[in-house]
Design an enzyme around this catalytic site. Structure first.
Site, PDB file in Angstrom:
ATOM      1  N   GLU A  27       0.944  -0.980   0.033  1.00 47.63           N
ATOM      2  CA  GLU A  27      -0.109   0.077   0.221  1.00 47.63           C
ATOM      3  C   GLU A  27       0.740   1.321  -0.198  1.00 47.63           C
ATOM      4  OE1 GLU A  27      -1.529   1.929   3.396  1.00 47.63           O
ATOM      5  OE2 GLU A  27      -1.108   0.435   4.611  1.00 47.63           O
ATOM      6  N   LYS A 161      -2.775  -0.877  15.467  1.00 46.55           N
ATOM      7  CA  LYS A 161      -1.907  -0.060  16.505  1.00 46.55           C
ATOM      8  C   LYS A 161      -2.705   0.192  17.763  1.00 46.55           C
ATOM      9  CE  LYS A 161       1.756   1.810  13.730  1.00 46.55           C
ATOM     10  NZ  LYS A 161       1.788   2.678  12.520  1.00 46.55           N
TER      11      LYS A 161
HETATM   12  N1  PSU Z   1      -2.190   2.087  10.483  1.00 46.54           N
HETATM   13  C1  PSU Z   1      -1.111   1.722  10.685  1.00 46.54           C
HETATM   14  N2  PSU Z   1      -0.223   2.495   9.645  1.00 46.54           N
HETATM   15  C2  PSU Z   1      -0.700   3.316   8.540  1.00 46.54           C
HETATM   16  C3  PSU Z   1      -2.102   3.117   8.535  1.00 46.54           C
HETATM   17  C4  PSU Z   1      -2.850   2.391   9.511  1.00 46.54           C
HETATM   18  O1  PSU Z   1      -0.437   1.515  11.527  1.00 46.54           O
HETATM   19  O2  PSU Z   1      -0.249   3.622   7.859  1.00 46.54           O
HETATM   20  C5  PSU Z   1      -2.846   3.714   7.133  1.00 46.54           C
HETATM   21  C6  PSU Z   1      -3.179   2.574   6.374  1.00 46.54           C
HETATM   22  O3  PSU Z   1      -3.194   2.855   4.956  1.00 46.54           O
HETATM   23  C7  PSU Z   1      -4.770   2.274   6.629  1.00 46.54           C
HETATM   24  C8  PSU Z   1      -5.150   3.826   6.918  1.00 46.54           C
HETATM   25  O4  PSU Z   1      -5.505   1.796   5.376  1.00 46.54           O
HETATM   26  O5  PSU Z   1      -4.180   4.317   7.704  1.00 46.54           O
HETATM   27  C9  PSU Z   1      -6.565   3.709   7.931  1.00 46.54           C
HETATM   28  O6  PSU Z   1      -6.852   4.999   7.782  1.00 46.54           O
HETATM   29  P1  PSU Z   1      -8.261   5.377   8.301  1.00 46.54           P
HETATM   30  O7  PSU Z   1      -8.311   5.163   9.795  1.00 46.54           O
HETATM   31  O8  PSU Z   1      -8.307   6.890   8.060  1.00 46.54           O
HETATM   32  O9  PSU Z   1      -9.269   4.671   7.386  1.00 46.54           O
END
Ligand code: PSU
Ligand code: MN
Length: 306
Positions: A27, A161
């Site tokens: 990604e 996380k």
């Molecule tokens: N969690 C992490 N590192 C990241 C992300 C999430 O530990 O870089 C990124 C990933 O791309 C995930 C996105 O799909 O954040 C999720 O964002 P949101 O909570 O806005 O959906």
């Protein structure tokens, strides 16, 4: 043809898929919005190199000038890392990015969707998005979860996380019918830490078992993702005391500043990296490399079932 609709698949990825060779999707939100510049460009390149060295074709996913791409050339990969105007794209953003010709990094959700559409079945990331703490009031739950409910891809991650509500995230994954297996672990990993207090129903110890589960899901006509949760080796984990202290501060600041919507995750990640003096950044990068290694093994096992 591997390509469908307006998704452009790189020549290397197209050839690997046609030959039944292993491919792993990567990604780009992790690169553009999860890691600080300029370290992120180094990591973006190293992840691809790591896969090639393991005999696997990397397929980094992003949207370049409105075009969804599976497999990036070097200039586009570096642009995603370097350009501060790169936007964050989940699935719902893809049509508008296309219509307006924007360049964006894809989240776990958008990456999974685009990769699965062209036949890439294994994906390595860092941590999944999930249910945020306080979601009972804010309704902040990542679209990663609902997309994984309907997208046939195997995602290797180090859990979610601890900025998130881990228990609620696991409950939602269950409700949504997303398969979750621990890779050589019986507890859900805590991204920065190898374990959480949450037990998993399933543990696998070999890549071939993951490939067999993928085949079985296909035979049943299932469309959900399989999450392979791989813990970071304990010697690479973050100091738990530092982890707990910084987590409390990061969450308090996000709430005080009224951070909302898709800015929440990048804000918390940046705060974490800064307040640990870079220690969490190193752990984060190690976790992604570990996941890429596991994903490469799974992709090879999957190719062998072909
Ligand atoms: N969690 C992490 N590192 C990241 C992300 C999430 O530990 O870089 C990124 C990933 O791309 C995930 C996105 O799909 O954040 C999720 O964002 P949101 O909570 O806005 O959906
Ligand atoms: Mn959100």
């Amino acid at each position: 043809m591997a390509g469908r609709s307006n998704i452009v698949v790189s020549a290397a990825v197209r050839q690997a898929l046609a030959a039944g060779e292993p491919v792993v999707a990567l990604e780009s939100t992790l690169i553009a919005h999860g890691l600080p510049r300029p370290r992120n460009r180094e990591v973006a390149t190293q992840l691809e190199t790591q896969l090639r060295e393991q005999g696997v074709t990397p397929a980094t996913v992003a949207v370049i000038d409105g075009v969804p791409r599976v497999g990036l050339d070097k200039p586009d990969l570096l642009r995603i890392a370097d350009d501060p105007h790169v936007v964050k794209l989940s699935v719902r953003d893809l049509p508008v990015a296309r219509a307006t010709g924007r360049t964006g990094a894809t989240t776990v959700a958008a990456t999974s969707l685009l990769a699965a559409r062209v036949g890439v079945r294994v994906f390595a990331t860092g941590g999944l998005g999930g249910v945020h703490r306080g979601a009972g009031d804010s309704y902040d739950e990542s679209a990663d979860l609902v997309t994984l409910a309907t997208t046939p891809i195997t995602v290797v991650c180090a859990g979610v996380k601890s900025i998130l509500d881990v228990g609620a995230t696991l409950e939602r994954l269950e409700t949504l019918g997303v398969t979750v297996v621990g890779y050589r672990t019986s507890t859900f990993p805590g991204f920065y830490l190898p374990h959480t207090s949450y037990d998993l129903d399933w543990r696998v110890s070999e890549p071939a078992q993951v490939a067999a589960a993928m085949s079985a899901a296909d035979d049943l006509g299932l469309r959900n993702a399989i999450v392979v949760a791989a813990p970071l080796p304990v010697e690479l984990a973050l100091d738990p005391g530092l982890h707990d202290r910084v987590l409390a501060d990061a969450l308090a600041w996000a709430s005080e500043r009224g951070i909302r919507g898709k800015s929440v995750t990048p804000f918390l990640l940046e705060t974490f990296h800064r307040e640990t003096g870079g220690a969490s950044l190193e752990v984060n990068i190690n976790a992604v490399h570990n996941n890429v290694a596991v994903a490469a093994d799974v992709a090879r096992a999957w190719a062998a079932t072909g």
